[in-house]
Scaffold this motif. Sequence first.
Motif, short mmCIF file in Angstrom:
data_model
loop_
_atom_site.label_atom_id
_atom_site.label_comp_id
_atom_site.label_asym_id
_atom_site.label_seq_id
_atom_site.Cartn_x
_atom_site.Cartn_y
_atom_site.Cartn_z
N LEU A 70 44.80 137.10 105.15
CA LEU A 70 46.09 137.71 104.80
C LEU A 70 46.04 139.23 104.93
N ALA A 71 44.96 139.85 104.46
CA ALA A 71 44.83 141.30 104.54
C ALA A 71 44.84 141.75 106.00
N GLN A 72 44.11 141.03 106.82
CA GLN A 72 44.06 141.39 108.25
C GLN A 72 45.42 141.17 108.91
N GLY A 75 47.84 143.76 108.10
CA GLY A 75 47.47 145.09 108.57
C GLY A 75 47.02 146.02 107.46
N TRP A 76 46.57 145.42 106.35
CA TRP A 76 46.09 146.25 105.24
C TRP A 76 44.65 146.66 105.50
N PRO A 77 44.38 147.94 105.54
CA PRO A 77 42.98 148.37 105.72
C PRO A 77 42.19 148.14 104.43
N TYR A 78 40.91 147.87 104.59
CA TYR A 78 40.07 147.64 103.41
C TYR A 78 39.83 148.93 102.62
N TRP A 82 43.49 149.12 95.89
CA TRP A 82 43.75 147.85 95.22
C TRP A 82 43.02 146.70 95.91
N LEU A 83 42.93 146.76 97.24
CA LEU A 83 42.24 145.71 97.98
C LEU A 83 40.73 145.78 97.75
N ARG A 84 40.20 146.99 97.77
CA ARG A 84 38.76 147.16 97.49
C ARG A 84 38.43 146.70 96.08
N MET A 85 39.29 147.08 95.12
CA MET A 85 39.04 146.67 93.73
C MET A 85 39.10 145.15 93.58
N ALA A 152 50.84 143.80 91.93
CA ALA A 152 51.28 145.19 91.83
C ALA A 152 50.90 146.03 93.06
N LYS A 153 49.77 145.73 93.66
CA LYS A 153 49.26 146.50 94.79
C LYS A 153 49.40 148.02 94.54
N PRO A 154 48.79 148.49 93.45
CA PRO A 154 48.97 149.92 93.10
C PRO A 154 48.33 150.84 94.15
#
Length: 155
Positions: A70-72, A75-78, A82-85, A152-154
Amino acid sequence: MNAYLIVKWIHVLSSTLLFGTGLGIAFFLWMAHRRGDAKSIADTARTVVIADACFTAPAVVVQLASGLWLAQAAGWPYSLLWLRMALVLFFVVGVCWLPVLWLQVRARNLARDAAQAGTPLSPAYHRAMRWWFWLGWPAFLSVLAIFWLMIAKPA
């Protein structure tokens, strides 16, 4: 429906299964432990070990695979905080959960042995359950935090 929505649905469904099964397992094993009856504990722990193998373990794999997909796809970069956390917390859950699996098997075996011998639960059993209990809290709180991060994707 497109592939993204199908994978998102699978991701949400597997997170629900993971959280619900984990919470149910913890509740039923803790309640059996509190009663202190070795046979009841052994029977409950046997079911808990089976449930972890049938439901929790596959859901963990699906969560990681679908989340990365889903992240890929989105197009959300790592590098997003929020994604790293969320990934760090997923790792924390795993670091807590893997010993918990072993502790559940150990508690089951020790309770079964006590029930068969007609002896009280051993100090080793109580030690295993203490570790099981305390490792459950960071895993549970991390899952709650992951849910919040996903919603939330802060920034």
